[in-house]
Design a protein around this motif. Sequence first.
Motif, short mmCIF file in Angstrom:
data_model
loop_
_atom_site.label_atom_id
_atom_site.label_comp_id
_atom_site.label_asym_id
_atom_site.label_seq_id
_atom_site.Cartn_x
_atom_site.Cartn_y
_atom_site.Cartn_z
N ARG A 1 0.86 -1.19 0.00
CA ARG A 1 0.00 0.00 0.00
C ARG A 1 0.89 1.23 0.00
N TYR A 2 0.95 1.91 -1.14
CA TYR A 2 1.75 3.14 -1.23
C TYR A 2 1.01 4.26 -0.50
N ILE A 3 1.77 5.02 0.29
CA ILE A 3 1.17 6.07 1.11
C ILE A 3 2.05 7.32 1.09
N ASP A 4 1.46 8.42 1.52
CA ASP A 4 2.22 9.65 1.73
C ASP A 4 2.84 9.59 3.12
N VAL A 5 4.03 10.13 3.24
CA VAL A 5 4.73 10.15 4.53
C VAL A 5 5.34 11.53 4.73
N ILE A 6 5.16 12.08 5.91
CA ILE A 6 5.83 13.32 6.28
C ILE A 6 7.16 12.92 6.92
N VAL A 7 8.25 13.47 6.39
CA VAL A 7 9.60 13.04 6.76
C VAL A 7 10.42 14.24 7.20
N ARG A 8 11.25 14.01 8.22
CA ARG A 8 12.25 15.02 8.61
C ARG A 8 13.58 14.57 8.00
#
Length: 81
Positions: free
Chosen positions: A7-14
């Motif tokens: 399942r491809y998803i959006d991720v908020i990354v630092r």
Amino acid sequence: MQKLYKRYIDVIVRTNKNGEQTPKQVIWENGTGYSIDKIIDVERRASRVGGCGLCYTCVISGVVRYLYLEKNRWFIESHQP
């Protein structure tokens, strides 16, 4: 038993000054976001659903999940609806 899929998803990354990435939040297709409570481990490995990449073993809402960075996309092993 439910079948797993990628399942491809959006991720908020630092991203720090050395280029190291730390996922902070996952966002489902409907826009619902979940904070990553804790990252337990990071290692390069194959997914049970195909493909490989950098695997982040995470705790999300109290549940251990495997979040993968495959090339330049993020996916999570998820159960078929």
